[in-house]
Design a protein around this motif. Structure first.
Motif, PDB file in Angstrom:
ATOM      1  N   LYS A 131     -14.539  67.412 -34.348  1.00  0.00           N
ATOM      2  CA  LYS A 131     -14.016  66.563 -35.432  1.00  0.00           C
ATOM      3  C   LYS A 131     -14.973  65.422 -35.774  1.00  0.00           C
ATOM      4  N   GLU A 160     -17.125  66.218 -38.599  1.00  0.00           N
ATOM      5  CA  GLU A 160     -16.474  66.109 -39.913  1.00  0.00           C
ATOM      6  C   GLU A 160     -16.558  64.668 -40.419  1.00  0.00           C
ATOM      7  N   LYS A 161     -16.458  63.711 -39.448  1.00  0.00           N
ATOM      8  CA  LYS A 161     -16.482  62.294 -39.845  1.00  0.00           C
ATOM      9  C   LYS A 161     -17.894  61.799 -40.124  1.00  0.00           C
ATOM     10  N   ARG A 218     -22.740  71.685 -40.111  1.00  0.00           N
ATOM     11  CA  ARG A 218     -21.304  71.532 -39.840  1.00  0.00           C
ATOM     12  C   ARG A 218     -20.589  72.873 -39.760  1.00  0.00           C
TER      13      ARG A 218
END
Ligand SMILES: Cc1ncc(COP(=O)(O)O)c(C=O)c1O
Length: 480
Positions: free
Chosen positions: A44, A47-48, A33
């Motif tokens: 993004k 991130e999820k 990440r």
């Protein structure tokens, strides 16, 4: 004496090596990440969802960091024709690495594997096509970039300086260099990176299920062909260097053409003196049930042929820009003798990659994988067709082991499930949960393209998983 003898010094860095390795292993997802950039991934999203880290592969199967097993229904990225970790390719790479790991092919230098692979390829096409000249690249984008430049060079050296436009088709995918992006007809790839290189024009594709002209095949007037003819007329054939097309559109939704399409394209290119570049990056090396997809439809002669993916089954990056020897000879005849062909990449004709390519082709031939692709491709398509019992499965199409489901919210109107593009991603997620990897595309499709070594039992497993995953996707997205 012996007791006082100094212990051999610890190898420097031994502890330091083992320590961080453990830490790195534990934190791989976190490090990913933080440091790694992924193609076709929204920052993004990472991130999820944690990255899915695959650590091992064998044949049709692969395993993630936690040891969970997956069936690879997409051959990596349409590329692993012989499956994961083929021992013969590994051995060939290992042997070549030990002998000569790299030397340049610039300035006329060479190495045995690249010579042998170029000579081998020349025997694999219809001899009447004269496709005997090849340079090897690191993949499909480099290959097509090379083809576009050579097509322009070919005409310009002959004094036809205006003959420089490249025609391609909507829904086509030709790579991610700037020129290949401009030739790609999936338009989100064009957004926000202006200016794109000039001289790239798209025409309609034979996407019969979602025909731009609202026609039905058979029974239409081949408006997609008329569009090509009219574009050539409007632009002027004297301004067009080449037409580039995938025999079966891949990333744009797995779209096999009607059988009449390519014979007519060939005629049009001949009539207008336009080079036909067939982009067989996905379809080459058995994927569609023939060694090359241009062998379908009575045989279509490409002037230039772009290959990658299945050429080394993804074990090592490799592509091939093949051309009719006449193009190469003409360039040689007209190019100023004091000036070489001003094109090349450091890793062109890479000896290790070419050794992998030679071993890979030998496996495809010796194991009869093209025939298997043809037979098992029909079986896969039959299986996928049974899934039309679900109302979200609009179209099922394919050729050989290259197939797709197009998902719809309304079967009559052939409109997408809303929000757009959510259904293929959702279905792919449901498949991952059930131990199957397949791939979504932006065209509301989910593509299935397993390694050519697949057997019927494993195809049944793919269908069973889809049979379970589709209702799970429908439950989440339909009738919301
Ligand atoms: C038809 C086609 N051409 C070109 C490319 C680009 O190849 P690469 O990603 O190896 O650069 C691809 C990649 O998927 C492709 O499908």
């Amino acid at each position: 004496m012996a007791r006082t003898k100094k212990r051999p010094a610890k190898k420097r860095g031994t502890r330091a090596y083992h320590g961080p390795a453990v830490v790195i292993h534990k934190n791989l997802a976190e490090l990913d990440r933080k440091f790694l950039i992924h193609p076709l991934t929204h920052p993004k999203d990472l991130e999820k969802h944690p990255p899915r880290i695959i650590v091992k592969g064998k044949g049709m199967m692969m395993w993630d960091l936690e040891g969970k097993e997956y069936l690879d229904g997409f051959a990596g990225l349409w590329c692993m024709a012989v499956g994961h970790n083929h021992p013969k390719i590994i051995e060939a790479v290992h042997k070549q690495m030990k002998k000569l790991s790299y030397f340049t092919s610039f300035h006329g230098h060479s190495s045995p594997p690249s010579i042998e692979l170029a000579a081998k390829l020349a025997t694999m096409f219809n001899p009447a096509y004269n496709l005997t000249r090849t340079w090897f690249t690191c993949g499909g984008s480099e290959t097509n970039e090379t083809q576009f430049k050579m097509a322009r060079l070919y005409w310009q050296l002959q004094g036809k300086t205006d003959k420089n436009k490249i025609l391609s088709r909507r829904f086509s995918y030709h790579g991610m260099g700037l020129a290949t992006t401009a030739a790609t007809g999936i338009f989100p790839f064009h957004w926000n990176i202006d200016p794109l290189p000039a001289g790239f024009i798209t025409v309609g594709a034979p996407y019969c299920y979602q025909c731009e002209w609202d026609k039905e095949y058979p029974g239409c007037d081949f408006e997609c062909i008329t569009d090509l003819e009219e574009t050539i007329k409007n632009e002027g054939a004297e301004t067009i260097a080449a037409f580039v097309a995938e025999p079966v559109i891949g990333s744009g939704g797995v779209i096999p053409p009607p059988k009449e399409y390519f014979p007519r394209v060939r005629e049009i290119c001949d009539k207008n003196n336009i080079l036909l570049i067939l982009d067989e990056v996905i379809t080459g090396f058995g994927r569609t049930g023939k060694m090359f997809a241009h062998e379908h439809w009575g045989g279509i002669r490409p002037d230039m042929l772009s290959l990658a993916k299945g050429i080394s089954s993804g074990h090592i990056p490799l592509g091939a820009a093949v051309m009719n020897a006449k193009i190469y000879d003409t360039i040689g005849e007209y190019q100023d003798e004091r000036m070489p062909i001003m094109h090349g990449f450091t890793y062109m004709n890479h000896p290790v990659a070419c050794a992998a390519g030679l071993a890979n082709i030998e496996v495809i031939e010796q194991e009869g994988l093209v025939k298997r692709s043809e037979e098992n491709g029909k079986y896969l398509l039959e299986g996928l067709r049974t899934l039309r019992k679900y109302k979200s499965v609009g179209d099922v199409r394919g050729l050989g082991l290259l197939a797709a489901l197009e998902l719809v919210g309304d079967r009559e109107k052939r409109t997408p499930i809303l929000p757009e593009n959510s259904a293929p991603d959702c279905l792919v997620d449901e498949c991952w949960k059930r131990g199957l990897y397949i791939r979504s595309s932006t065209m509301e499709t989910v593509a299935v393209a397993p390694a050519l070594i697949i057997d019927k039992k494993t195809i049944d497993r793919i269908i069973d998983i889809l049979d379970d995953a589709i209702p799970a996707m429908e439950k989440q997205l339909l009738n919301k």
